[in-house]
Design a protein around this motif. Structure first.
Motif, mmCIF file in Angstrom:
data_model
loop_
_atom_site.group_PDB
_atom_site.id
_atom_site.type_symbol
_atom_site.label_atom_id
_atom_site.label_comp_id
_atom_site.label_asym_id
_atom_site.label_seq_id
_atom_site.Cartn_x
_atom_site.Cartn_y
_atom_site.Cartn_z
ATOM 1 N N UNK A 159 0.847 -1.183 0.000
ATOM 2 C CA UNK A 159 0.000 0.000 0.000
ATOM 3 C C UNK A 159 0.889 1.241 0.000
ATOM 4 N N UNK A 160 0.660 2.152 -0.929
ATOM 5 C CA UNK A 160 1.423 3.398 -0.967
ATOM 6 C C UNK A 160 1.058 4.248 0.260
ATOM 7 N N UNK A 161 2.069 4.687 0.998
ATOM 8 C CA UNK A 161 1.864 5.549 2.169
ATOM 9 C C UNK A 161 1.052 6.782 1.764
ATOM 10 N N UNK A 162 -0.021 7.057 2.524
ATOM 11 C CA UNK A 162 -0.885 8.180 2.189
ATOM 12 C C UNK A 162 -0.164 9.506 2.160
ATOM 13 N N UNK A 163 0.839 9.675 3.029
ATOM 14 C CA UNK A 163 1.601 10.914 3.027
ATOM 15 C C UNK A 163 2.384 11.111 1.740
ATOM 16 N N UNK A 164 2.766 9.994 1.101
ATOM 17 C CA UNK A 164 3.452 10.077 -0.195
ATOM 18 C C UNK A 164 2.523 10.713 -1.227
ATOM 19 N N UNK A 165 1.253 10.350 -1.169
ATOM 20 C CA UNK A 165 0.266 10.926 -2.085
ATOM 21 C C UNK A 165 0.068 12.410 -1.772
ATOM 22 N N UNK A 166 0.025 12.764 -0.485
ATOM 23 C CA UNK A 166 -0.137 14.173 -0.111
ATOM 24 C C UNK A 166 0.999 15.012 -0.685
ATOM 25 N N UNK A 167 2.244 14.561 -0.487
ATOM 26 C CA UNK A 167 3.388 15.343 -0.968
ATOM 27 C C UNK A 167 3.438 15.403 -2.486
ATOM 28 N N UNK A 168 3.088 14.308 -3.146
ATOM 29 C CA UNK A 168 3.096 14.314 -4.607
ATOM 30 C C UNK A 168 2.035 15.271 -5.137
ATOM 31 N N UNK A 169 0.835 15.236 -4.548
ATOM 32 C CA UNK A 169 -0.233 16.131 -4.998
ATOM 33 C C UNK A 169 0.112 17.588 -4.714
#
Length: 343
Positions: free
Chosen positions: A244-254
């Motif tokens: 599962x991709x870490x949700x914080x990774x998605x936050x920083x990418x977005x």
């Protein structure tokens, strides 16, 4: 007696419990460089020392607010989400004081809510987490809630207690850092001409660019924050055999993608709400769009606050929920936050 830590399970928590998390973390220029390499954010306050410190003494660029968030969050994982099924959401987040390279961060959490799920195998844990520097100076405070496995499905459920959380952070409580001097803001260096007054409530901004997620990048990022949640590394931790991709990774990418259209939204001041709507896996290509939800003045005449909804999606800009009110399956992140922008 085992000397290893298997983490907390749902039945190990009680409302009012305080967890002082291990391993304080000293932030270095290496953290900044790795963050830049992983996400490529182009916001001028974090990229340019002369821009961030326009006075007679040029200091270092400012530390990205999300580096602080990830560091504080990572400390909590062994006690809060080591046995999590999913990190579900955020509320009442405020960035209280600036953090500099060389500062050492520690984290502490208080359990403020518990509710067992109907399947009897998992439950929701709400915690309020605070990050500190210099031992006791709070720099970040937020609430998050996590779905956590039970060790024993037959264990009795605690009395449910769901905390009453504010729908949004009061903009009057937002902190404008003392170092912010935007009286002679350089819009050319920042990359876009748009001021606070140029954004209309209800406006949708398509950030256009996309990024395809990979396992090596998100695992490097997750290790960088010392986040040890099993689902991000161990393919046996999920029934589908995926990390599962870490949700914080998605936050920083977005957030990095949002530069295109929000280049002057330089600093994050508060997190009103957030939901990891659907899981993200390696191979997914994500895009981002923002909606302007509100505008507010600040005590600094040169600084305004924008309330923004930042959505990471595999779909198109503007699409969020279906007719049933539930998130569309292509929506990965719905983050409601306050950003500081020149007036």
């Amino acid at each position: 007696m085992s000397k290893t830590n298997s983490g907390y399970f749902f039945e190990d928590y009680h409302v009012g419990q305080v967890l002082n998390h291990a391993t304080p973390r000293t932030l270095t220029e290496g953290d900044v460089a790795l963050y830049q390499a992983l996400y490529g954010p182009r916001f001028a306050m974090q990229s340019s020392a002369p821009f961030a410190s326009p006075g007679p003494v040029t200091l270092v660029p400012k530390l990205d607010d999300l580096i602080v968030f990830h560091t504080v969050f990572g400390k909590t994982v062994p006690d809060i989400s080591l046995n999590a099924v999913a990190n579900l959401g955020y509320a009442e987040g405020r960035f209280l004081e600036p953090v500099e390279v060389g500062d050492t961060i520690r984290s502490s959490s208080k359990v403020i809510g518990l509710k067992q799920n109907s399947n009897g195998k998992t439950g929701i844990v709400w915690v309020r987490t605070t990050g500190f520097v210099s031992g006791d100076v709070p720099v970040l405070d937020y609430v998050r809630w996590v779905m956590v496995r039970k060790r024993d499905a037959a264990a009795p459920a605690p009395d449910p207690h769901v905390p009453d959380l504010a729908k949004a952070v009061d903009p009057a409580t937002l902190k404008v850092p003392d170092y912010v001097d935007w009286s002679n803001y350089d819009f050319a260096a920042a990359g876009e001409p748009h001021r606070w007054s140029d954004y209309a409530i209800g406006e949708i901004i398509d950030h256009v660019d996309g990024v395809t997620l990979t396992d090596p990048e998100h695992m490097m990022a997750t290790r960088l924050w010392q986040n040890t949640a099993k689902v991000h590394f161990d393919v046996t931790a999920r029934p589908d055999g995926n990390r599962l991709i870490y949700g914080g990774h998605i936050i920083s990418m977005a957030r990095a993608l949002s530069f295109n259209g929000l280049a002057n939204a330089q600093l994050i001041a508060g997190i009103n709400a957030g939901a990891h709507a659907n899981p993200a896996m390696a191979g997914d290509t994500i895009y981002a769009w923002s909606e302007v939800l509100d505008r507010a003045e600040t005590p600094n005449a040169n600084v305004g606050a924008l309330r923004l909804r930042l959505v990471a999606t595999k779909g198109k800009a503007g699409d969020l929920c279906g007719e049933d009110g539930k998130y569309l399956p292509e929506v990965l992140l719905d983050l409601d936050y306050w950003a500081l922008i020149p007036r």
